[in-house]
Scaffold this motif. Sequence first.
Motif, PDB file in Angstrom:
ATOM      1  N   CYS A 184       0.862  -1.188   0.000  1.00 24.45           N
ATOM      2  CA  CYS A 184       0.000   0.000   0.000  1.00 24.45           C
ATOM      3  C   CYS A 184       0.893   1.230   0.000  1.00 24.45           C
ATOM      4  CB  CYS A 184      -0.900   0.013   1.234  1.00 24.45           C
ATOM      5  SG  CYS A 184      -1.869   1.526   1.371  1.00 24.45           S
ATOM      6  N   ILE A 185       1.001   1.915  -1.132  1.00 19.90           N
ATOM      7  CA  ILE A 185       1.908   3.068  -1.202  1.00 19.90           C
ATOM      8  C   ILE A 185       1.242   4.273  -0.546  1.00 19.90           C
ATOM      9  CG2 ILE A 185       3.048   2.243  -3.285  1.00 19.90           C
ATOM     10  CD1 ILE A 185       1.385   4.207  -4.903  1.00 19.90           C
ATOM     11  N   LYS A 186       2.097   5.159  -0.050  1.00 20.56           N
ATOM     12  CA  LYS A 186       1.580   6.289   0.719  1.00 20.56           C
ATOM     13  C   LYS A 186       2.583   7.437   0.634  1.00 20.56           C
ATOM     14  CE  LYS A 186       3.539   4.664   5.117  1.00 20.56           C
ATOM     15  NZ  LYS A 186       3.245   4.076   6.418  1.00 20.56           N
ATOM     16  N   HIS A 187       2.171   8.718   0.971  1.00 21.43           N
ATOM     17  CA  HIS A 187       0.819   9.117   1.335  1.00 21.43           C
ATOM     18  C   HIS A 187       0.351  10.002   0.193  1.00 21.43           C
ATOM     19  CE1 HIS A 187       3.209   8.484   5.008  1.00 21.43           C
ATOM     20  NE2 HIS A 187       2.088   8.063   5.570  1.00 21.43           N
ATOM     21  N   PHE A 188      -0.696   9.591  -0.440  1.00 20.75           N
ATOM     22  CA  PHE A 188      -1.115  10.232  -1.699  1.00 20.75           C
ATOM     23  C   PHE A 188      -1.941  11.464  -1.419  1.00 20.75           C
ATOM     24  CE2 PHE A 188      -1.207   9.932  -6.154  1.00 20.75           C
ATOM     25  CZ  PHE A 188      -2.464  10.265  -6.635  1.00 20.75           C
ATOM     26  N   ALA A 189      -1.482  12.720  -1.674  1.00 25.22           N
ATOM     27  CA  ALA A 189      -0.222  12.927  -2.340  1.00 25.22           C
ATOM     28  C   ALA A 189       0.419  14.198  -1.800  1.00 25.22           C
ATOM     29  CB  ALA A 189      -0.439  13.089  -3.844  1.00 25.22           C
ATOM     30  N   ALA A 190       1.725  14.284  -1.990  1.00 21.53           N
ATOM     31  CA  ALA A 190       2.511  15.481  -1.650  1.00 21.53           C
ATOM     32  C   ALA A 190       2.503  15.801  -0.165  1.00 21.53           C
ATOM     33  CB  ALA A 190       2.033  16.692  -2.440  1.00 21.53           C
ATOM     34  N   TYR A 191       2.429  14.745   0.643  1.00 21.03           N
ATOM     35  CA  TYR A 191       2.459  14.935   2.113  1.00 21.03           C
ATOM     36  C   TYR A 191       3.803  15.533   2.536  1.00 21.03           C
ATOM     37  CZ  TYR A 191       2.036  13.070   6.993  1.00 21.03           C
ATOM     38  OH  TYR A 191       1.981  12.884   8.356  1.00 21.03           O
ATOM     39  N   GLY A 192       4.831  15.274   1.715  1.00 20.71           N
ATOM     40  CA  GLY A 192       6.172  15.751   2.069  1.00 20.71           C
ATOM     41  C   GLY A 192       6.366  17.242   1.882  1.00 20.71           C
ATOM     42  N   ALA A 193       5.393  17.890   1.249  1.00 24.03           N
ATOM     43  CA  ALA A 193       5.541  19.335   1.035  1.00 24.03           C
ATOM     44  C   ALA A 193       4.979  20.079   2.239  1.00 24.03           C
ATOM     45  CB  ALA A 193       4.806  19.746  -0.229  1.00 24.03           C
ATOM     46  N   ALA A 194       5.289  19.597   3.398  1.00 27.05           N
ATOM     47  CA  ALA A 194       4.717  20.101   4.663  1.00 27.05           C
ATOM     48  C   ALA A 194       5.149  21.550   4.873  1.00 27.05           C
ATOM     49  CB  ALA A 194       5.197  19.227   5.810  1.00 27.05           C
ATOM     50  N   GLU A 195       4.167  22.405   5.060  1.00 28.07           N
ATOM     51  CA  GLU A 195       4.448  23.827   5.229  1.00 28.07           C
ATOM     52  C   GLU A 195       5.266  24.068   6.503  1.00 28.07           C
ATOM     53  OE1 GLU A 195       0.930  26.171   4.956  1.00 28.07           O
ATOM     54  OE2 GLU A 195       1.851  27.863   5.997  1.00 28.07           O
ATOM     55  N   ALA A 196       6.420  24.722   6.351  1.00 29.10           N
ATOM     56  CA  ALA A 196       7.312  25.028   7.483  1.00 29.10           C
ATOM     57  C   ALA A 196       7.803  23.768   8.187  1.00 29.10           C
ATOM     58  CB  ALA A 196       6.621  25.937   8.495  1.00 29.10           C
ATOM     59  N   GLY A 197       7.675  22.661   7.488  1.00 33.06           N
ATOM     60  CA  GLY A 197       8.193  21.417   8.060  1.00 33.06           C
ATOM     61  C   GLY A 197       7.316  20.841   9.154  1.00 33.06           C
ATOM     62  N   ARG A 198       6.141  21.448   9.356  1.00 28.80           N
ATOM     63  CA  ARG A 198       5.253  20.918  10.408  1.00 28.80           C
ATOM     64  C   ARG A 198       4.344  19.860   9.820  1.00 28.80           C
ATOM     65  NH1 ARG A 198       4.654  25.946  11.581  1.00 28.80           N
ATOM     66  NH2 ARG A 198       2.551  26.049  10.761  1.00 28.80           N
ATOM     67  N   ASP A 199       4.100  18.819  10.585  1.00 28.22           N
ATOM     68  CA  ASP A 199       3.308  17.701  10.111  1.00 28.22           C
ATOM     69  C   ASP A 199       1.840  18.109   9.960  1.00 28.22           C
ATOM     70  OD1 ASP A 199       4.060  14.236  10.862  1.00 28.22           O
ATOM     71  OD2 ASP A 199       2.985  15.156   9.197  1.00 28.22           O
ATOM     72  N   THR A 201       0.111  19.583   7.761  1.00 27.78           N
ATOM     73  CA  THR A 201      -0.283  20.916   7.288  1.00 27.78           C
ATOM     74  C   THR A 201      -0.735  20.810   5.836  1.00 27.78           C
ATOM     75  OG1 THR A 201       2.018  21.248   6.683  1.00 27.78           O
ATOM     76  CG2 THR A 201       1.304  22.137   8.820  1.00 27.78           C
ATOM     77  N   GLY A 202      -0.360  21.810   5.027  1.00 26.16           N
ATOM     78  CA  GLY A 202      -0.833  21.819   3.648  1.00 26.16           C
ATOM     79  C   GLY A 202       0.341  21.835   2.708  1.00 26.16           C
ATOM     80  N   ALA A 203       0.088  21.485   1.495  1.00 23.18           N
ATOM     81  CA  ALA A 203       1.102  21.583   0.441  1.00 23.18           C
ATOM     82  C   ALA A 203       0.655  22.729  -0.450  1.00 23.18           C
ATOM     83  CB  ALA A 203       1.164  20.281  -0.349  1.00 23.18           C
ATOM     84  N   ASP A 204       1.386  23.835  -0.337  1.00 24.97           N
ATOM     85  CA  ASP A 204       0.980  25.010  -1.099  1.00 24.97           C
ATOM     86  C   ASP A 204       1.695  24.973  -2.439  1.00 24.97           C
ATOM     87  OD1 ASP A 204       1.390  28.637  -0.799  1.00 24.97           O
ATOM     88  OD2 ASP A 204       0.086  27.332  -2.013  1.00 24.97           O
ATOM     89  N   LEU A 205       1.242  24.078  -3.318  1.00 23.32           N
ATOM     90  CA  LEU A 205       1.944  23.962  -4.600  1.00 23.32           C
ATOM     91  C   LEU A 205       0.916  23.824  -5.725  1.00 23.32           C
ATOM     92  CD1 LEU A 205       1.760  20.590  -5.035  1.00 23.32           C
ATOM     93  CD2 LEU A 205       3.639  20.706  -3.443  1.00 23.32           C
ATOM     94  N   GLY A 206       1.316  24.281  -6.890  1.00 23.07           N
ATOM     95  CA  GLY A 206       0.419  24.242  -8.032  1.00 23.07           C
ATOM     96  C   GLY A 206       0.509  22.907  -8.748  1.00 23.07           C
ATOM     97  N   PHE A 233      -2.857  13.005   4.863  1.00 23.14           N
ATOM     98  CA  PHE A 233      -3.470  13.958   5.792  1.00 23.14           C
ATOM     99  C   PHE A 233      -3.535  15.359   5.208  1.00 23.14           C
ATOM    100  CE2 PHE A 233      -3.859  11.344   9.383  1.00 23.14           C
ATOM    101  CZ  PHE A 233      -2.673  10.694   9.703  1.00 23.14           C
ATOM    102  N   ASN A 234      -2.484  15.722   4.441  1.00 18.40           N
ATOM    103  CA  ASN A 234      -2.304  17.120   4.062  1.00 18.40           C
ATOM    104  C   ASN A 234      -3.353  17.595   3.062  1.00 18.40           C
ATOM    105  OD1 ASN A 234      -0.695  15.225   2.312  1.00 18.40           O
ATOM    106  ND2 ASN A 234      -0.757  17.045   1.005  1.00 18.40           N
ATOM    107  N   ALA A 235      -3.408  18.918   2.962  1.00 18.82           N
ATOM    108  CA  ALA A 235      -4.247  19.528   1.919  1.00 18.82           C
ATOM    109  C   ALA A 235      -3.350  19.875   0.747  1.00 18.82           C
ATOM    110  CB  ALA A 235      -4.903  20.795   2.463  1.00 18.82           C
ATOM    111  N   ILE A 236      -3.921  19.937  -0.426  1.00 17.30           N
ATOM    112  CA  ILE A 236      -3.209  20.384  -1.616  1.00 17.30           C
ATOM    113  C   ILE A 236      -3.974  21.595  -2.151  1.00 17.30           C
ATOM    114  CG2 ILE A 236      -2.526  19.828  -3.978  1.00 17.30           C
ATOM    115  CD1 ILE A 236      -2.367  16.908  -3.128  1.00 17.30           C
TER     116      ILE A 236
END
Length: 755
Positions: A184-199, A201-206, A233-236
Amino acid sequence: MKEEQLRDLLNSMSLKEKVFQLVQIPGQYFLSGVADTGTKTDGRPTDEELALVGSTLGIFGAKTTADIQMQHLKRHPHHIPLLFMHDVVHGLRTAFPIPLALGASFSPELVKQCSAAAAAESAASGLHVTFAPMLDLVRDPRWGRVMESFGEDPFLNAKLGKASVEGFRGCDGKMPEKGRVASCIKHFAAYGAAEAGRDYTGADLGGRQLREFYLPAYREALNAGADMVMSSFNAIDGIPATGNEELLRSTLRKDWGFEGVLISDWNSVGELATRGVCSDLRQAAKLAMHCGVDIDMCSFAYARHLEALVCEGEITEAQLDSAVFRVLELKNRLKLFEDPLRGVTPAGEERTILSPVSRALARKAVCECSVLLKNTGKQPLLPIAPERKTVFIGPYVDSKELHGAWAVSTDPEDTVSIRQAAEEFARVQGRQFIFSKGCRMTCREDLGPKSEESAVMAFREDAFPPQIEISDDPMLKEAVAAAESAETVVACLGEHRLMSGEGASRGELTLPEDQLKLLRSLQLANRNIVSVIFTGRPLDLREVCALSRSVLLVWMPGTEGGNGILDLLTGSAEPGGRLSMSMPYCLGQVPVYYNHFNTGRPKAENTKIPYYVSAYIDIPNSPLFPFGYGLGYTDFSVSGFELGAEKAELRNAAEAGPVTVRAMVKNIGPRCGQTVVQLYMRRPSAEALTPVKELKAFQKLALDPGEERELVFTLGSDAFCHVSADGSLHADKGTYRFTVGLNSESEDWKSLELL
Ligand code: GLC
């Protein structure tokens, strides 16, 4: 079971039975034999509902899972087997190096072997699915989960993600082989683009960033046969991934044709309400089901509201049936209807767990993943000459917690510490080593390995440790005396394993202050210091590098950490790792990554005064150590770099090449060794900016002293193409530049025209 039988089963199920196939609950409910204590409002399943649940997570063991499964089959009205899922991210009982370390191996073969070994232990322990590999691209080391990723490069992530999926489930066809598990691959998607490095949060990317950097690894893993996807978890761009129709329906299901099971992350359905995109748990269940989330992990939103949503026509029974059928189909592919125990026995588990083969692989992996950052001097300290009187000092000398934050099933007692490995080495070699702890792991050592919560909290109070004078501290005094008596000091330092991982973001990137104080004291006593650094993330290692003649980054090395590190220190193996993530100059530089876009005012290297260019006035732009960097115990040269052609034809906008790139690599050092030759490309900018360079190929190879080899890289359409706005693959005509080197700072370019 044939498909029509599966359909018949589905059609024979009641509405409630269908809903609970989509409910995943924590394993302890099965362990503790939850009585019917839960009322519907508090969310917990009643005993009757427990009998209907489709899957569980977090428990394993041949006997435990068999007992639960047999009980479940008896109680379920249609005898539908339970799925057992777990986070086997880098090992179940044999912990391999953390994924960020495996990324540094630049070895798909090693990653596949480690995943296969982890799968064997998992299957033998009654598990069916692993929540792995984690394929989130990461650029911000403040985020604690960078330890779980293969690093900052989309190409490397994709290659290693593919290898990991093949290792976990086997390479053939639709069904995870026996002795393997579904991936089961994870975490879909862009969870690593954590704003300010905080878990969380959101991924503010286009869309472009998402498509070009963050999505490729997930897609490659699905093409390799991954069975499930976990929504993150994150928002995109303001929309939480778990309720993101564009991401889950348009991209994952429609564009990519994914037909497998989509599971939420833990309570990420419930968090749709917490975040406010849904008014309550009922709306959260409706949105998630509408987006195609099949299994609700532990939020109980589906358990409490899906039945009513269907009865009231807000969700169609056809939507529900599609989700349930995908879950039944996964169980069928695992052959659970015919063989619900999959041949698992306690004896088989005993033979597989922590086997000598797994331990040997784990030990080899430590060497392949460790990165030698510094080893200076006419007589470099590494490998340590046998005759040099050596002391081991630091909180990691005796620590057995070498397995990282996600090796949740690993028993530290199974881990080999540095001291244990060194004592065994000394016994065999008839040598003597001295050991001294020197200081606590952090300013509050009273936290044992089991008090995980308080241990993590303590680190946050770590910012201002009490000032300790040498004279007041017996540990420090003993360590300094040991350093004075030796020729070489091996300083074993690092983050505690709980300083990275989920929820463990850090606002600082230095070692704990107690350890820096120790290192300063040791360096005053003895300048011949080898620092061995344990960490789940890139750190600000400027002071460590300034105070040490050699610096060896061992990440979180896992169960065989001590043995692997001794192999490296004594030279029976050499560090094979190359950085999978840039090592920042300091916190202020973060996020720093090699494949960034160019700016309209690039800072030319010879710029003296960095005004009116894209630069800091007080620190360099470049990281302390770049992506792809690492030293060995010998040296290599790359020469004769040639492109197979100066021109190539672009056919129907998405077919180009193949183009060959050749280069000679030679071992110009004193001993056999290995290196990673890397090929980077710079695309022409067309409708949008392109990265200043992108890794497009790499080869890891070993050569004897003086040996030379020609490497040939062949680039096909996928190297030239990128994902355009409409999701199609597209290559732009124009000048493509290539460089081949031993890390991402290679700048010897050659060009090719794509016409
Ligand atoms: C966690 C993690 C996810 C994990 C899941 C189950 O919150 O985000 O990676 O697989 O819960 O443990």
